[in-house]
Design an enzyme around this catalytic site. Structure first.
Site, PDB file in Angstrom:
ATOM      1  N   SER A 111       0.793  -1.223   0.000  1.00  0.00           N
ATOM      2  CA  SER A 111       0.000   0.000   0.000  1.00  0.00           C
ATOM      3  C   SER A 111       0.832   1.283   0.000  1.00  0.00           C
ATOM      4  O   SER A 111       0.314   2.352  -0.272  1.00  0.00           O
ATOM      5  CB  SER A 111      -0.943   0.004   1.196  1.00  0.00           C
ATOM      6  OG  SER A 111      -0.167  -0.184   2.352  1.00  0.00           O
ATOM      7  N   HIS A 130      28.993   5.755  -0.711  1.00  0.00           N
ATOM      8  CA  HIS A 130      27.527   5.726  -0.784  1.00  0.00           C
ATOM      9  C   HIS A 130      27.021   7.111  -1.161  1.00  0.00           C
ATOM     10  O   HIS A 130      27.384   8.101  -0.529  1.00  0.00           O
ATOM     11  CB  HIS A 130      26.929   5.312   0.566  1.00  0.00           C
ATOM     12  CG  HIS A 130      25.441   5.154   0.512  1.00  0.00           C
ATOM     13  ND1 HIS A 130      24.600   5.696   1.447  1.00  0.00           N
ATOM     14  CD2 HIS A 130      24.638   4.535  -0.392  1.00  0.00           C
ATOM     15  CE1 HIS A 130      23.342   5.395   1.133  1.00  0.00           C
ATOM     16  NE2 HIS A 130      23.344   4.694   0.026  1.00  0.00           N
ATOM     17  N   HIS A 131      26.221   7.168  -2.234  1.00  0.00           N
ATOM     18  CA  HIS A 131      25.585   8.410  -2.666  1.00  0.00           C
ATOM     19  C   HIS A 131      24.073   8.234  -2.658  1.00  0.00           C
ATOM     20  O   HIS A 131      23.497   7.813  -3.668  1.00  0.00           O
ATOM     21  CB  HIS A 131      26.013   8.780  -4.095  1.00  0.00           C
ATOM     22  CG  HIS A 131      27.421   9.241  -4.220  1.00  0.00           C
ATOM     23  ND1 HIS A 131      28.076   9.277  -5.430  1.00  0.00           N
ATOM     24  CD2 HIS A 131      28.309   9.690  -3.296  1.00  0.00           C
ATOM     25  CE1 HIS A 131      29.312   9.731  -5.246  1.00  0.00           C
ATOM     26  NE2 HIS A 131      29.479   9.982  -3.958  1.00  0.00           N
ATOM     27  N   GLU A 132      23.441   8.493  -1.541  1.00  0.00           N
ATOM     28  CA  GLU A 132      21.976   8.533  -1.550  1.00  0.00           C
ATOM     29  C   GLU A 132      21.590   9.900  -2.119  1.00  0.00           C
ATOM     30  O   GLU A 132      22.030  10.926  -1.623  1.00  0.00           O
ATOM     31  CB  GLU A 132      21.424   8.361  -0.129  1.00  0.00           C
ATOM     32  CG  GLU A 132      19.919   8.539  -0.007  1.00  0.00           C
ATOM     33  CD  GLU A 132      19.113   7.617  -0.933  1.00  0.00           C
ATOM     34  OE1 GLU A 132      19.235   6.403  -0.812  1.00  0.00           O
ATOM     35  OE2 GLU A 132      18.371   8.151  -1.798  1.00  0.00           O
ATOM     36  N   HIS A 189      20.776   1.718  -6.576  1.00  0.00           N
ATOM     37  CA  HIS A 189      19.538   1.236  -5.937  1.00  0.00           C
ATOM     38  C   HIS A 189      18.362   2.128  -6.346  1.00  0.00           C
ATOM     39  O   HIS A 189      18.543   3.315  -6.599  1.00  0.00           O
ATOM     40  CB  HIS A 189      19.689   1.249  -4.410  1.00  0.00           C
ATOM     41  CG  HIS A 189      20.407   0.042  -3.895  1.00  0.00           C
ATOM     42  ND1 HIS A 189      19.963  -0.676  -2.805  1.00  0.00           N
ATOM     43  CD2 HIS A 189      21.524  -0.594  -4.335  1.00  0.00           C
ATOM     44  CE1 HIS A 189      20.779  -1.693  -2.594  1.00  0.00           C
ATOM     45  NE2 HIS A 189      21.747  -1.656  -3.498  1.00  0.00           N
ATOM     46  N   GLU A 190      17.191   1.529  -6.403  1.00  0.00           N
ATOM     47  CA  GLU A 190      15.941   2.206  -6.782  1.00  0.00           C
ATOM     48  C   GLU A 190      15.963   2.782  -8.203  1.00  0.00           C
ATOM     49  O   GLU A 190      15.074   3.547  -8.575  1.00  0.00           O
ATOM     50  CB  GLU A 190      15.543   3.323  -5.786  1.00  0.00           C
ATOM     51  CG  GLU A 190      15.187   2.841  -4.411  1.00  0.00           C
ATOM     52  CD  GLU A 190      16.405   2.746  -3.494  1.00  0.00           C
ATOM     53  OE1 GLU A 190      17.353   3.522  -3.685  1.00  0.00           O
ATOM     54  OE2 GLU A 190      16.401   1.873  -2.619  1.00  0.00           O
ATOM     55  N   GLU A 247      16.761  -5.974   2.408  1.00  0.00           N
ATOM     56  CA  GLU A 247      16.294  -4.964   3.370  1.00  0.00           C
ATOM     57  C   GLU A 247      14.856  -5.215   3.813  1.00  0.00           C
ATOM     58  O   GLU A 247      14.491  -4.918   4.951  1.00  0.00           O
ATOM     59  CB  GLU A 247      16.456  -3.553   2.793  1.00  0.00           C
ATOM     60  CG  GLU A 247      15.652  -3.306   1.531  1.00  0.00           C
ATOM     61  CD  GLU A 247      15.911  -1.914   0.923  1.00  0.00           C
ATOM     62  OE1 GLU A 247      16.760  -1.183   1.434  1.00  0.00           O
ATOM     63  OE2 GLU A 247      15.246  -1.597  -0.075  1.00  0.00           O
TER      64      GLU A 247
HETATM   65  C1  NOJ Z   1      17.423   2.062   0.215  1.00  0.00           C
HETATM   66  C2  NOJ Z   1      18.494   1.128  -0.199  1.00  0.00           C
HETATM   67  O1  NOJ Z   1      17.998   0.003  -0.840  1.00  0.00           O
HETATM   68  C3  NOJ Z   1      19.273   0.761   1.052  1.00  0.00           C
HETATM   69  O2  NOJ Z   1      20.238  -0.231   0.739  1.00  0.00           O
HETATM   70  C4  NOJ Z   1      19.900   1.988   1.604  1.00  0.00           C
HETATM   71  O3  NOJ Z   1      20.551   1.663   2.802  1.00  0.00           O
HETATM   72  C5  NOJ Z   1      18.850   3.056   1.901  1.00  0.00           C
HETATM   73  N1  NOJ Z   1      18.028   3.246   0.772  1.00  0.00           N
HETATM   74  C6  NOJ Z   1      19.477   4.372   2.270  1.00  0.00           C
HETATM   75  O4  NOJ Z   1      20.108   4.932   1.159  1.00  0.00           O
HETATM   76 CA    CA Z   2      15.741  -0.167  -1.919  1.00  0.00          CA
END
Ligand code: NOJ
Ligand code: CA
Length: 726
Positions: A222, A441-443, A511-512, A536
């Site tokens: 949802s 890591h690059h969020e 990711h994503e 996750e």
């Molecule tokens: C989602 C990602 O799949 C996960 O691996 C990551 O730790 C978090 N986002 C934060 O960026």
């Molecule tokens: Ca993810």
């Protein structure tokens, strides 16, 4: 050929004007092994069609091809077209590019090459197909559209090509109308369509049942934005009632939106459904250009389907001259403890990063849960180095996490400023001295413009400190608003990031991002993607067993997944109070290193949890992530997978399997082994093991075997096994 076909198709169109459209064969071809046959047809109203059979059994019945394009706009229409209100599109003029065609010519050719991937499931891949180019135009309109078909022994691929020299060289897509009329009501393993995510659990049902099951699937997920109640995502794995496995996906998704499939349940027919951009249209193209490939993979067995390499073969050869810096990587991470809730990415909750870069974190009060701190990171470096890992990922190292996801903030991260308790120079130095690298890591928190603004300095910082791999992420709604994770604009962004990274000799794991379509052949520094429900979710409520037995058929069809296996401590409540439970066994987790192919493999659990089971951890230490040969031994989608692989570097065979909730036993012939005797180290679920109640029960035994032997293996409910042949 050219003239006759043209006259025939004009005559056919004229004759058909009065009557109900009917189809006439234009041309056709067979696959190199002669088993698959495809035909090109044209209806009496000038609609191109194709069909596919295997040894005279129908797979795809005549199915229409084409587009609806936006018509030519008047100057007064332009603002209206940009106002982002997708529902008004239908009032725009539409230009048909799906009927009224005549065939100018058909051209045949063949291709056969063997190429060597930089990394992969095997050291060489054969790319062998027959090709048919269908050249068409709409008489009197100066519109030209060609369809290129490639027929492999493993299936059919087609793409549209728009040559130069036509009136409207710039085209805006209203809809792509590629149809797949399945010859029967196939059983399908599907996830609901969504413009932003493929982080879903799969449902197995007949195509005809999808509309009634979709509402439940949507409700179960949802938090997602779904597009409508009749579409599913690709790669879509199906099984026909006659036992043939058929898979629909796309290859080489470049400068084009991602394709989903609308399901017409009554006619078991599927039709392409492209992801719109912010303006509501489905993509902008400029001649000369072509679409991605639409693929229909066909296999007699599920194991053969897993060995299908069409997606990679349909992508261009490697575009990078120097690939010496690209390497398979086994890594650990300061990660799972945050995902499971035992630590945190942010440094403080005291204030928000109102002005990026100007906020003085040095004077903030840390909450004490920040995982990426010097001491904790050193502990992970020590453990990862002692156990032979290549890299250590650290998330939450940089400022911005106080207000990242879903705040819809354009400027959140600068990708270069560490939190005060993360000494980037000293930690890299410490790691390098111990023989491992840190992983960046690059969020982006789905602000791709902000990422692109900072990208050059972010990658330069990585070069400065010796990082050569980055995990990027796109959590939250895409900014600017109205764009989606799968729209053309974002598809272009992901590839831009990979190409820019290559200039800096950086490997990317996104990711994503949009699900992969084999682009890693062309850009082998794209070493991984998540783009599916990964480990996750075991900490976000748990994943049903069987999920990892469908992903290799679907998500992995386009490229490797950073699934992040290796969880040994399943009871999260006992560890950090999280109510979720990891629905797997220790041997189920070991099996994933074989069944979920990736050149980038994580050991996702913490040093403390591994320390409790160092004997089982030995397999993760030993198992390679680059292979010279792979043999899929047995499989059934969403039930189980068993595969044996030979390490490219160590030349040793390994074997692994996973199962769903059903405990299974197999007798596996070891005929893949070379001559002589081998010592098999077998990591098996204990008889009492169970992914819900007794997850950590395993037995490690050794056995002397030869290639003439058969190995008996048993997998527990939600479990698996792993074998190393020494
Ligand atoms: C989602 C990602 O799949 C996960 O691996 C990551 O730790 C978090 N986002 C934060 O960026
Ligand atoms: Ca993810």
């Amino acid at each position: 050929m050219k003239r006759i076909v043209y006259i025939l198709s004009v005559a056919l169109m004229l004759a058909g004007c009065a009557a109900k459209p009917h189809s006439e064969r234009v041309d056709g071809m067979t696959s190199p092994d002669g088993k698959l046959q495809m035909e090109v047809l044209l209806t009496s109203d000038g609609t191109p069609q194709y069909s596919l059979k295997r040894e005279d059994t129908d797979i795809i019945l005549p199915s229409s091809l084409g587009f609806e394009m936006r018509g030519v706009l008047k100057s007064t229409d332009v603002d209206f077209a940009r106002d982002g209100k997708a529902h008004k599109i239908d009032t725009k003029p539409v230009r048909s590019m799906h009927d009224g065609f005549v065939v100018v010519s058909t051209e045949h050719s063949s291709f056969d090459e063997t190429w060597e991937p930089v990394w992969g499931e095997e050291s060489s891949i054969r790319n062998h197909y027959n090709e048919l180019l269908l050249v068409m135009e709409q008489p009197g309109k100066n519109t030209k559209m060609n369809v290129r078909f490639r027929l492999f022994d493993e299936g059919l691929a087609l793409r549209y090509e728009f040559p130069d020299g036509q009136e409207d060289g710039y085209m805006v897509i209203k809809d792509e109308l590629t149809t797949f009329n399945m010859a029967d009501d196939c059983f399908a393993w599907w996830i609901v369509a969504d413009y932003d995510s493929q982080e879903y659990e799969y449902t197995g049902s007949y195509l005809s049942e999808i509309p009634q099951l979709l509402p439940d699937a949507i409700r179960d997920n949802s938090s997602r934005t779904y597009i409508d109640n009749s579409s599913v995502q690709t790669s879509l794995q199906m099984k026909m009632r006659n036992g043939l496995y058929v898979n629909i996906h796309e290859a080489a998704l470049v400068d084009y939106p991602c394709m989903h499939l609308n399901v017409d349940a009554k006619n078991h027919s599927l039709k392409s459904a492209l992801t719109p951009g912010a303006d509501g249209w489905k993509g902008q193209i400029q001649t000369p250009c072509h679409t991605p490939w639409r693929t229909v993979q066909v296999a007699e067995t599920a194991a053969a389907q897993l060995a299908n390499r069409m997606t990679l073969n349909l992508n261009d050869p490697c575009a990078l001259e120097d690939v010496s810096w690209i390497h398979p990587t086994k890594y650990m991470g300061v990660w799972w403890e945050m995902i499971a809730g035992a630590g945190s990415w942010d440094y403080t909750r005291d204030f928000q990063t109102v002005k990026l870069g100007e906020t003085d974190y040095a004077h903030a009060t840390p909450h004490g849960r920040h995982s990426a701190n010097n001491e904790n990171v050193r502990k992970y470096i020590d453990f990862a180095a002692e156990n032979g890992f290549d890299q250590l990922l650290i998330e939450g190292w940089n400022i911005g996490w106080e207000d990242w996801a879903n705040c819809n903030k354009d400027y959140v991260f600068d990708f270069v400023t560490p939190y005060p308790d993360f000494d980037i120079a000293a930690l890299n130095d410490y790691a390098h001295k111990k023989g491992i690298k840190l992983m960046m890591h690059h969020e982006t928190s789905s602000s791709p413009r902000n990422y692109e603004r900072h990208m050059e300095q972010a990658y330069t910082l990585m070069n400065k400190y010796g990082y050569d791999a980055v995990k990027s992420g796109y959590v939250g709604n895409i900014l600017p608003e109205g764009q989606y994770h799968y729209s053309q604009w974002m598809v272009n962004h992901y590839l831009y990031a990979v190409k820019e990274a290559a200039k800096h000799h950086i490997m990317v794991n996104g990711h994503e991002a949009v699900r992969p379509t084999g682009l890693c052949r062309t850009y082998p520094n794209l070493v991984g993607n998540e783009s599916a429900m990964g480990t996750e979710y075991q900490a976000f409520g748990g994943i049903k067993p069987g999920h990892t037995a469908i992903l290799p058929f679907t998500r992995l069809n386009g490229g490797p997944m950073d699934y992040t296996p290796g969880i040994f401590h399943m009871n999260l409540k006992e560890w950090c109070g999280n109510d979720s439970h990891v629905n797997s066994t220790i041997c189920g987790q070991l099996g994933l290193y074989l069944t979920m192919y990736s050149p980038l493999q994580m050991a996702a659990d913490t040093p403390e949890h591994y320390a409790e089971h160092m004997d089982a951890f030995q397999f993760i230490k030993d198992v390679p992530c680059d292979w010279s040969e792979s043999r899929y031994i047995d499989a059934e989608p969403m039930d189980y997978i068993i595969v044996a692989r030979k390490g490219k570097k160590d030349g040793k065979w390994y074997m692994g399997g996973v199962t769903d909730e059903i405990a299974r036993e197999f007798d596996i012939p070891l005929d893949f082994l070379g001559e002589g005797t081998h010592t098999a180290v077998i990591y098996a679920d204990a008889p009492s093991a169970d992914c819900y109640t007794n997850e950590q029960a395993y037995e490690i035994t050794t056995k002397t075997v030869t290639s003439g032997d058969t190995l008996h293996v048993r997998m527990a409910c939600g479990g698996g096994f792993a074998v190393e042949f020494k």
